[in-house]
Write a protein that holds these residues in place. Sequence first.
Motif, mmCIF file in Angstrom:
data_model
loop_
_atom_site.group_PDB
_atom_site.id
_atom_site.type_symbol
_atom_site.label_atom_id
_atom_site.label_comp_id
_atom_site.label_asym_id
_atom_site.label_seq_id
_atom_site.Cartn_x
_atom_site.Cartn_y
_atom_site.Cartn_z
ATOM 1 N N PHE A 121 -6.711 21.542 16.166
ATOM 2 C CA PHE A 121 -6.430 20.150 15.854
ATOM 3 C C PHE A 121 -6.654 19.867 14.374
ATOM 4 N N SER A 122 -6.180 18.707 13.941
ATOM 5 C CA SER A 122 -6.243 18.340 12.538
ATOM 6 C C SER A 122 -7.641 17.859 12.163
ATOM 7 N N GLU A 123 -7.873 17.720 10.862
ATOM 8 C CA GLU A 123 -9.158 17.189 10.400
ATOM 9 C C GLU A 123 -9.366 15.771 10.905
ATOM 10 N N GLU A 124 -8.268 15.006 10.989
ATOM 11 C CA GLU A 124 -8.377 13.629 11.488
ATOM 12 C C GLU A 124 -8.781 13.613 12.962
ATOM 13 N N ASP A 125 -8.190 14.516 13.748
ATOM 14 C CA ASP A 125 -8.547 14.580 15.162
ATOM 15 C C ASP A 125 -9.992 15.049 15.344
ATOM 16 N N LEU A 126 -10.406 16.014 14.521
ATOM 17 C CA LEU A 126 -11.787 16.470 14.579
ATOM 18 C C LEU A 126 -12.745 15.328 14.267
ATOM 19 N N GLN A 127 -12.434 14.562 13.225
ATOM 20 C CA GLN A 127 -13.305 13.463 12.844
ATOM 21 C C GLN A 127 -13.361 12.402 13.943
ATOM 22 N N GLU A 128 -12.224 12.161 14.606
ATOM 23 C CA GLU A 128 -12.213 11.189 15.704
ATOM 24 C C GLU A 128 -13.161 11.627 16.817
ATOM 25 N N THR A 129 -13.162 12.923 17.120
ATOM 26 C CA THR A 129 -14.025 13.431 18.186
ATOM 27 C C THR A 129 -15.482 13.418 17.751
ATOM 28 N N VAL A 130 -15.733 13.713 16.480
ATOM 29 C CA VAL A 130 -17.092 13.619 15.940
ATOM 30 C C VAL A 130 -17.589 12.180 16.056
ATOM 31 N N ASP A 131 -16.736 11.231 15.671
ATOM 32 C CA ASP A 131 -17.120 9.821 15.718
ATOM 33 C C ASP A 131 -17.390 9.353 17.145
ATOM 34 N N ALA A 132 -16.706 9.963 18.116
ATOM 35 C CA ALA A 132 -16.921 9.590 19.522
ATOM 36 C C ALA A 132 -18.224 10.157 20.071
ATOM 37 N N GLY A 133 -18.844 11.084 19.329
ATOM 38 C CA GLY A 133 -20.101 11.687 19.770
ATOM 39 C C GLY A 133 -19.928 12.748 20.839
ATOM 40 N N THR A 134 -18.705 13.272 20.971
ATOM 41 C CA THR A 134 -18.433 14.255 22.023
ATOM 42 C C THR A 134 -17.846 15.551 21.450
ATOM 43 N N MET A 135 -18.187 15.843 20.187
ATOM 44 C CA MET A 135 -17.813 17.110 19.550
ATOM 45 C C MET A 135 -19.083 17.910 19.331
ATOM 46 N N PHE A 136 -19.016 19.219 19.616
ATOM 47 C CA PHE A 136 -20.214 20.042 19.542
ATOM 48 C C PHE A 136 -19.945 21.352 18.791
ATOM 49 N N ASP A 137 -20.926 21.742 17.985
ATOM 50 C CA ASP A 137 -20.936 23.079 17.402
ATOM 51 C C ASP A 137 -21.444 24.050 18.456
ATOM 52 N N VAL A 138 -20.794 25.199 18.560
ATOM 53 C CA VAL A 138 -21.283 26.272 19.420
ATOM 54 C C VAL A 138 -22.169 27.183 18.579
ATOM 55 N N LEU A 139 -23.373 27.436 19.037
ATOM 56 C CA LEU A 139 -24.327 28.268 18.315
ATOM 57 C C LEU A 139 -24.647 29.513 19.133
ATOM 58 N N ARG A 140 -24.714 30.647 18.440
ATOM 59 C CA ARG A 140 -25.243 31.862 19.050
ATOM 60 C C ARG A 140 -26.472 32.276 18.257
ATOM 61 N N ASN A 141 -27.594 32.236 18.926
ATOM 62 C CA ASN A 141 -28.876 32.510 18.246
ATOM 63 C C ASN A 141 -29.043 31.622 17.014
ATOM 64 N N GLY A 142 -28.606 30.371 17.148
ATOM 65 C CA GLY A 142 -28.794 29.384 16.094
ATOM 66 C C GLY A 142 -27.736 29.359 15.019
ATOM 67 N N GLU A 143 -26.743 30.265 15.050
ATOM 68 C CA GLU A 143 -25.700 30.309 14.032
ATOM 69 C C GLU A 143 -24.377 29.787 14.592
ATOM 70 N N TRP A 144 -23.644 29.054 13.744
ATOM 71 C CA TRP A 144 -22.361 28.472 14.163
ATOM 72 C C TRP A 144 -21.360 29.569 14.500
ATOM 73 N N VAL A 145 -20.736 29.461 15.705
ATOM 74 C CA VAL A 145 -19.710 30.425 16.089
ATOM 75 C C VAL A 145 -18.491 29.753 16.728
ATOM 76 N N GLY A 146 -18.437 28.421 16.734
ATOM 77 C CA GLY A 146 -17.265 27.785 17.312
ATOM 78 C C GLY A 146 -17.426 26.299 17.520
ATOM 79 N N TYR A 147 -16.363 25.718 18.084
ATOM 80 C CA TYR A 147 -16.314 24.296 18.404
ATOM 81 C C TYR A 147 -15.968 24.125 19.882
#
Length: 232
Positions: A121-147
Amino acid sequence: MLSIRFEGGNPDKPFVDVSATSRPVLPADLPVLSASAQQTYGVFNPQRLRFWSSAEAGAFVGTQPDMRVLAAPVRDLQPRPTPPELSLRPTLDTSQLAAAREAYADVDRLHPAHPGQARIFSEEDLQETVDAGTMFDVLRNGEWVGYVGVLPKPKHGLNAYSLQELILASACRGRGYGAALTTLLAQALPQGDRVLLGTIHADNRGARQAALQAGRVDIGGWSWLPLLHALA
């Protein structure tokens, strides 16, 4: 009801969409739909007709399956074990978007059909999901590995969380993490009475298998009918 559409908004890729029906589409309907599409929209020279059915992918002879909808109530997806090294945290900004795009590029290189099946998705769509509070970073052993993220909005007549993104860095694929991400996401969402719903291309077997393993159910999808007598 039929309507003319353009794939990705590209005027060079017209198709006819079966936008609404009074009953489910049956195999016997396809010749009539094909004739009606060409009679009504032949001036656009559409090459394909798209229709929805709850039948399994590939059930209509002579058609090509497209996106499938896989869904399940959030509360039904929560009570499953997950790898201890995986966790989620709320996404606060778009700083990892470039890394996510590279992850998509890796998949595109390995699977030539993938660009036609899924795009980040676009940066605008990502920001919309971030603003909704329902976007999450995926962490493996504390390091970012996905969305992984959703938007709370009705879809297909359901009170749904609509899946916006689920992507893992290339180093984390092939480890069985896909199903676990659905579980972690369900556990992180505040409204268990909603349905978690997302689309996956019928040919994307890995993603479909992960969704099914997580407890989502294939409730139907779209198919393409070639319009063999489209105007030259």
